[in-house]
Scaffold this motif. Structure first.
Motif, PDB file in Angstrom:
ATOM      1  N   ASP A  14       0.710  -1.082   0.060  1.00 52.56           N
ATOM      2  CA  ASP A  14      -0.142   0.085   0.024  1.00 52.56           C
ATOM      3  C   ASP A  14       0.923   1.119   0.041  1.00 52.56           C
ATOM      4  OD1 ASP A  14      -2.021  -1.756   0.175  1.00 52.56           O
ATOM      5  OD2 ASP A  14      -3.029  -0.619   1.842  1.00 52.56           O
ATOM      6  N   ILE A  15       1.999   1.154   0.760  1.00 50.93           N
ATOM      7  CA  ILE A  15       2.855   2.399   0.958  1.00 50.93           C
ATOM      8  C   ILE A  15       3.396   2.659  -0.604  1.00 50.93           C
ATOM      9  CG2 ILE A  15       5.165   3.342   1.887  1.00 50.93           C
ATOM     10  CD1 ILE A  15       2.489   3.698   3.768  1.00 50.93           C
ATOM     11  N   LYS A  16       4.112   1.378  -1.188  1.00 53.53           N
ATOM     12  CA  LYS A  16       4.670   1.579  -2.704  1.00 53.53           C
ATOM     13  C   LYS A  16       3.752   2.099  -3.481  1.00 53.53           C
ATOM     14  CE  LYS A  16       7.625  -1.337  -3.917  1.00 53.53           C
ATOM     15  NZ  LYS A  16       8.473  -2.776  -4.290  1.00 53.53           N
ATOM     16  N   GLU A  17       2.506   1.766  -3.359  1.00 56.52           N
ATOM     17  CA  GLU A  17       1.464   2.030  -4.520  1.00 56.52           C
ATOM     18  C   GLU A  17       0.860   3.550  -3.931  1.00 56.52           C
ATOM     19  OE1 GLU A  17      -1.567  -0.844  -4.726  1.00 56.52           O
ATOM     20  OE2 GLU A  17      -0.433  -2.275  -5.473  1.00 56.52           O
ATOM     21  N   ARG A  18       1.428   4.307  -3.015  1.00 59.85           N
ATOM     22  CA  ARG A  18       0.798   5.424  -2.691  1.00 59.85           C
ATOM     23  C   ARG A  18      -0.632   5.409  -2.570  1.00 59.85           C
ATOM     24  NH1 ARG A  18       5.325   8.683  -3.475  1.00 59.85           N
ATOM     25  NH2 ARG A  18       4.405  10.396  -2.159  1.00 59.85           N
ATOM     26  N   LYS A  19      -1.201   4.582  -1.947  1.00 63.72           N
ATOM     27  CA  LYS A  19      -2.507   4.792  -1.715  1.00 63.72           C
ATOM     28  C   LYS A  19      -2.912   5.708  -0.695  1.00 63.72           C
ATOM     29  CE  LYS A  19      -3.739  -0.150  -2.786  1.00 63.72           C
ATOM     30  NZ  LYS A  19      -4.476  -1.349  -2.497  1.00 63.72           N
ATOM     31  N   LYS A  20      -4.039   6.414  -1.028  1.00 62.90           N
ATOM     32  CA  LYS A  20      -4.457   7.726  -0.383  1.00 62.90           C
ATOM     33  C   LYS A  20      -4.585   7.259   1.233  1.00 62.90           C
ATOM     34  CE  LYS A  20      -7.919  11.193  -0.527  1.00 62.90           C
ATOM     35  NZ  LYS A  20      -9.167  11.860  -1.336  1.00 62.90           N
ATOM     36  N   GLY A  21      -4.015   8.042   1.947  1.00 63.54           N
ATOM     37  CA  GLY A  21      -4.182   8.011   3.396  1.00 63.54           C
ATOM     38  C   GLY A  21      -3.249   6.885   3.919  1.00 63.54           C
ATOM     39  N   ALA A  22      -2.557   6.159   3.298  1.00 63.93           N
ATOM     40  CA  ALA A  22      -1.974   4.855   3.840  1.00 63.93           C
ATOM     41  C   ALA A  22      -0.931   5.607   4.790  1.00 63.93           C
ATOM     42  CB  ALA A  22      -1.226   4.274   2.555  1.00 63.93           C
ATOM     43  N   ALA A  23      -0.086   6.611   4.448  1.00 67.20           N
ATOM     44  CA  ALA A  23       0.909   6.992   5.310  1.00 67.20           C
ATOM     45  C   ALA A  23       0.260   7.551   6.556  1.00 67.20           C
ATOM     46  CB  ALA A  23       1.804   8.130   4.435  1.00 67.20           C
ATOM     47  N   GLU A  24      -0.870   8.112   6.579  1.00 62.98           N
ATOM     48  CA  GLU A  24      -1.354   8.582   7.770  1.00 62.98           C
ATOM     49  C   GLU A  24      -2.029   7.617   8.735  1.00 62.98           C
ATOM     50  OE1 GLU A  24      -1.646  11.890   4.644  1.00 62.98           O
ATOM     51  OE2 GLU A  24      -2.059   9.617   4.800  1.00 62.98           O
ATOM     52  N   GLN A  25      -2.427   6.550   8.148  1.00 63.52           N
ATOM     53  CA  GLN A  25      -2.774   5.291   8.920  1.00 63.52           C
ATOM     54  C   GLN A  25      -1.495   4.526   9.656  1.00 63.52           C
ATOM     55  OE1 GLN A  25      -5.677   3.753   5.236  1.00 63.52           O
ATOM     56  NE2 GLN A  25      -5.729   2.527   7.138  1.00 63.52           N
ATOM     57  N   VAL A  26      -0.423   4.659   8.906  1.00 59.24           N
ATOM     58  CA  VAL A  26       0.832   4.081   9.406  1.00 59.24           C
ATOM     59  C   VAL A  26       1.194   4.840  10.672  1.00 59.24           C
ATOM     60  CG1 VAL A  26       3.258   3.698   9.188  1.00 59.24           C
ATOM     61  CG2 VAL A  26       1.593   2.884   7.557  1.00 59.24           C
ATOM     62  N   VAL A  27       0.997   6.192  10.552  1.00 62.68           N
ATOM     63  CA  VAL A  27       1.313   6.963  11.798  1.00 62.68           C
ATOM     64  C   VAL A  27       0.341   6.822  12.868  1.00 62.68           C
ATOM     65  CG1 VAL A  27       1.558   9.509  12.563  1.00 62.68           C
ATOM     66  CG2 VAL A  27       2.503   8.951  10.191  1.00 62.68           C
TER      67      VAL A  27
END
Length: 299
Positions: free
Chosen positions: A55-68
């Protein structure tokens, strides 16, 4: 869980907020990693780490925020330190997360900076490649991260890798890029620098020069790096940047004069001109900008 992220007008003209629904599979993966993370059981965690990585490699919307929000960064730091079967996959994930500014801001508090540096002593070249790439990305545009990494001894470890694997082009390139980023003179990864080994004139010296073409076509950036061993286990890294201009560009600006420009023929035609930026850390106050540093490194 819902987050309202934008609004639109309905047929009556009133504004309504639209709910943002997080990726359920990503949420499940993050939840499992958070619950089982301290045990670091490969069979149970590996598929969930792969889900997050995809999901992070595909830059899915909101994925980075969910990880945080998930709070898994300390678990990733633990996985790196463990040097277990999940370490390589974790390194790949951290390298991808380092692209996201919202995530890498939390690397220091989560213990990921020290965890990354600890892995730089590994002999696994693939692991070193991903770890070094993560350090390069997190330090590219952050003076805070640059200072933290410098104080924690990132440079001597990178120099050791650079000199230990002279025939590994990909690893050499990422080490050189990372050293540039740590000095505050990095170039965006997508632009790219083409590195070559230069001829050294002194014993114990390694010379590298890289060219980064500019899209305008008139100038290119040339980076010259000297790595000198002046005592057993002690090195100096000297980085200089030159702006090379084609003759047509110089002709357009021939009426302008500046003392900072002069021919540097060893890097190309004498018609090309270069702007020199020098870096030195010797006796520099702690408050001085990192953008004027030469690294005196001690292994």
């Amino acid at each position: 869980m819902y987050r309202y992220i934008h609004s639109h007008r309905d047929k009556h003209g009133s504004s309504r907020l639209q709910p943002y629904t997080p990726n359920d599979s990503l949420n499940n993966a993050l939840g499992t990693i958070r619950v089982l993370g301290l045990e670091l059981i490969e069979d149970e965690l590996k598929p969930h780490l792969n889900t997050v990585l995809t999901d992070i490699k595909e830059r899915k919307k909101g994925a980075a925020e969910q990880v945080v929000i998930s709070g898994i960064l300390p678990i990733l730091a633990l996985s790196l330190r463990s040097r277990g079967p999940l370490t390589l996959l974790t390194a790949k994930l951290v390298a991808e997360l380092a692209k996201e500014s919202v995530v890498r801001k939390g690397f220091g508090d989560a213990g990921l900076v020290t965890a990354l540096l600890s892995v730089l002593t590994s002999t696994d070249q693939e692991l070193l490649l991903h770890i070094t790439r993560a350090i390069s990305r997190m330090s590219y545009d952050s003076s805070k991260q640059q200072e933290l990494l410098l104080h924690r001894g990132a440079v001597p470890r990178l120099v050791a890798i650079l000199l230990r694997y002279p025939d590994k082009e990909a690893l050499e390139d990422v080490c050189l890029q990372t050293l540039c980023n740590l000095s505050g003179m990095g170039v965006a990864e997508e632009v790219g620098i083409i590195w070559e080994r230069g001829a050294s004139v002194r014993p114990g010296e390694s010379v590298f020069h890289g060219v980064c073409p500019h899209t305008c076509g008139f100038t290119s950036s040339v980076t010259l790096m000297h790595v000198c061993q002046w005592a057993p286990g002690q090195y100096t890294v000297n980085i200089e940047v030159f702006q090379r201009c084609c003759s047509s560009f110089w002709n357009l600006h021939r009426t302008k004069q500046t003392a900072c420009w002069f021919p540097f023929s060893s890097l190309g035609s004498c018609l090309n001109l270069y702007k020199v930026i020098k870096f030195s850390t010797k006796n520099i106050p702690r408050t001085q900008s990192l953008k004027s540093h030469v690294f005196h490194t001690f292994l």
